[in-house]
Scaffold this motif. Structure first.
Motif, PDB file in Angstrom:
ATOM      1  N   GLU A  49      -5.339  -3.645  14.069  1.00 15.45           N
ATOM      2  CA  GLU A  49      -5.167  -2.210  14.303  1.00 15.45           C
ATOM      3  C   GLU A  49      -6.244  -1.652  15.240  1.00 15.45           C
ATOM      4  OE1 GLU A  49      -4.889  -0.127  10.544  1.00 15.45           O
ATOM      5  OE2 GLU A  49      -2.959  -1.038  10.104  1.00 15.45           O
ATOM      6  N   GLY A  50      -6.696  -2.476  16.184  1.00 23.53           N
ATOM      7  CA  GLY A  50      -7.707  -2.044  17.136  1.00 23.53           C
ATOM      8  C   GLY A  50      -9.116  -1.985  16.570  1.00 23.53           C
ATOM      9  N   ARG A  51      -9.281  -2.449  15.337  1.00 23.83           N
ATOM     10  CA  ARG A  51     -10.609  -2.451  14.690  1.00 23.83           C
ATOM     11  C   ARG A  51     -11.158  -3.872  14.726  1.00 23.83           C
ATOM     12  NH1 ARG A  51     -11.686   3.007  13.091  1.00 23.83           N
ATOM     13  NH2 ARG A  51      -9.679   3.870  12.576  1.00 23.83           N
TER      14      ARG A  51
ATOM     15  N   THR B 115     -10.158  -1.627   2.044  1.00 23.02           N
ATOM     16  CA  THR B 115      -9.228  -2.042   3.084  1.00 23.02           C
ATOM     17  C   THR B 115     -10.055  -2.318   4.333  1.00 23.02           C
ATOM     18  OG1 THR B 115      -7.189  -1.507   4.280  1.00 23.02           O
ATOM     19  CG2 THR B 115      -8.703   0.332   3.850  1.00 23.02           C
ATOM     20  N   GLY B 116      -9.613  -3.279   5.126  1.00 23.75           N
ATOM     21  CA  GLY B 116     -10.386  -3.584   6.323  1.00 23.75           C
ATOM     22  C   GLY B 116      -9.926  -4.841   6.998  1.00 23.75           C
TER      23      GLY B 116
ATOM     24  N   LYS C 288       0.846  -1.200   0.000  1.00 24.07           N
ATOM     25  CA  LYS C 288       0.000   0.000   0.000  1.00 24.07           C
ATOM     26  C   LYS C 288       0.884   1.254   0.000  1.00 24.07           C
ATOM     27  CE  LYS C 288      -3.754  -2.185   2.606  1.00 24.07           C
ATOM     28  NZ  LYS C 288      -3.161  -3.498   2.837  1.00 24.07           N
ATOM     29  N   PHE C 289       1.913   1.245   0.832  1.00 22.94           N
ATOM     30  CA  PHE C 289       2.791   2.408   0.949  1.00 22.94           C
ATOM     31  C   PHE C 289       3.629   2.605  -0.315  1.00 22.94           C
ATOM     32  CE2 PHE C 289       3.101   0.974   5.665  1.00 22.94           C
ATOM     33  CZ  PHE C 289       1.832   1.466   5.935  1.00 22.94           C
ATOM     34  N   GLU C 290       4.299   1.550  -0.756  1.00 21.63           N
ATOM     35  CA  GLU C 290       5.277   1.650  -1.839  1.00 21.63           C
ATOM     36  C   GLU C 290       4.656   1.692  -3.230  1.00 21.63           C
ATOM     37  OE1 GLU C 290       8.020  -1.577  -1.059  1.00 21.63           O
ATOM     38  OE2 GLU C 290       8.252  -0.908   1.018  1.00 21.63           O
ATOM     39  N   VAL C 291       3.582   0.988  -3.446  1.00 22.63           N
ATOM     40  CA  VAL C 291       2.998   0.921  -4.786  1.00 22.63           C
ATOM     41  C   VAL C 291       1.872   1.931  -4.970  1.00 22.63           C
ATOM     42  CG1 VAL C 291       1.810  -0.563  -6.456  1.00 22.63           C
ATOM     43  CG2 VAL C 291       3.653  -1.497  -5.053  1.00 22.63           C
TER      44      VAL C 291
ATOM     45  N   GLY D 163       1.393   4.335   8.092  1.00 25.14           N
ATOM     46  CA  GLY D 163       0.597   4.420   9.310  1.00 25.14           C
ATOM     47  C   GLY D 163      -0.466   3.351   9.261  1.00 25.14           C
ATOM     48  N   PRO D 164      -1.497   3.489  10.066  1.00 28.15           N
ATOM     49  CA  PRO D 164      -2.582   2.500  10.053  1.00 28.15           C
ATOM     50  C   PRO D 164      -3.210   2.402   8.658  1.00 28.15           C
ATOM     51  CG  PRO D 164      -2.817   4.008  11.909  1.00 28.15           C
ATOM     52  CD  PRO D 164      -1.743   4.557  11.028  1.00 28.15           C
ATOM     53  N   VAL D 165      -3.572   1.188   8.265  1.00 28.01           N
ATOM     54  CA  VAL D 165      -4.147   0.994   6.926  1.00 28.01           C
ATOM     55  C   VAL D 165      -5.621   0.613   6.958  1.00 28.01           C
ATOM     56  CG1 VAL D 165      -1.949   0.509   5.803  1.00 28.01           C
ATOM     57  CG2 VAL D 165      -3.284  -1.378   6.791  1.00 28.01           C
TER      58      VAL D 165
END
Length: 162
Positions: free
Chosen positions: A112-114, A103-104, A66-69, A75-77
């Protein structure tokens, strides 16, 4: 809901409606997927004349992808922000007019606390981005199926200007 070839009838109906709208408007459509692992691409790719309007999908299951592409800010995704950035990143990288992103947390546990079943769907169309937060019940397969339907519905709504 009856399932044929791995896709339920509602998903097929939604994908066909996206195909019709994309074809009518002459738009290229893309996707960015996390918890659905390419299933949105499968649904869209089965729809009529997909080679004329479907640019493809970027499966970004791992956060680093997600970050690189896709250009998501580290951070949180599992957030609306990440979904929006995924949609925008997919639209740009695929050269599409519109892109849907998901995303989920598929489950069974939280991330992530979700809690499991927390899903964010975003649609980027031109410079506009819309997002929605969903909470689906069920096992991971049911959460993924509900996410696919929610993503296609949001995409269709965006294409129709709704």
């Amino acid at each position: 809901m009856p399932v044929r070839n791995g896709t339920d009838e509602e998903t097929e109906r939604l994908a066909q409606a996206v195909a019709a709208e994309a074809g009518r408007r002459g738009l290229r459509i893309g996707a960015a997927e996390s918890l659905t692992s390419g299933a949105i691409a499968v649904a869209l790719g089965k729809a009529d004349d997909a080679s004329e309007w479907f640019a493809g999908s970027i499966v970004a299951y791992e956060a680093s992808v997600k970050f690189e592409v896709l250009g998501v800010t580290p951070g949180p995704v599992v957030t609306a922000r990440a979904a929006e950035q995924m949609a925008t990143g997919a639209r740009e990288r695929l050269g599409a007019d519109a892109a849907v992103a998901v995303t989920g947390v598929g489950g069974p546990g939280e991330e992530e606390g979700r809690p499991a079943g927390t899903v964010y769907v975003a649609v980027a169309l031109g410079d506009e981005v819309r997002n929605g937060e969903h909470h689906f019940d069920g096992d991971p397969a049911e959460v993924v199926a509900a996410t696919i339907r929610a993503a296609l519905s949001a995409l269709l709504e965006g294409l129709r200007g709704g």
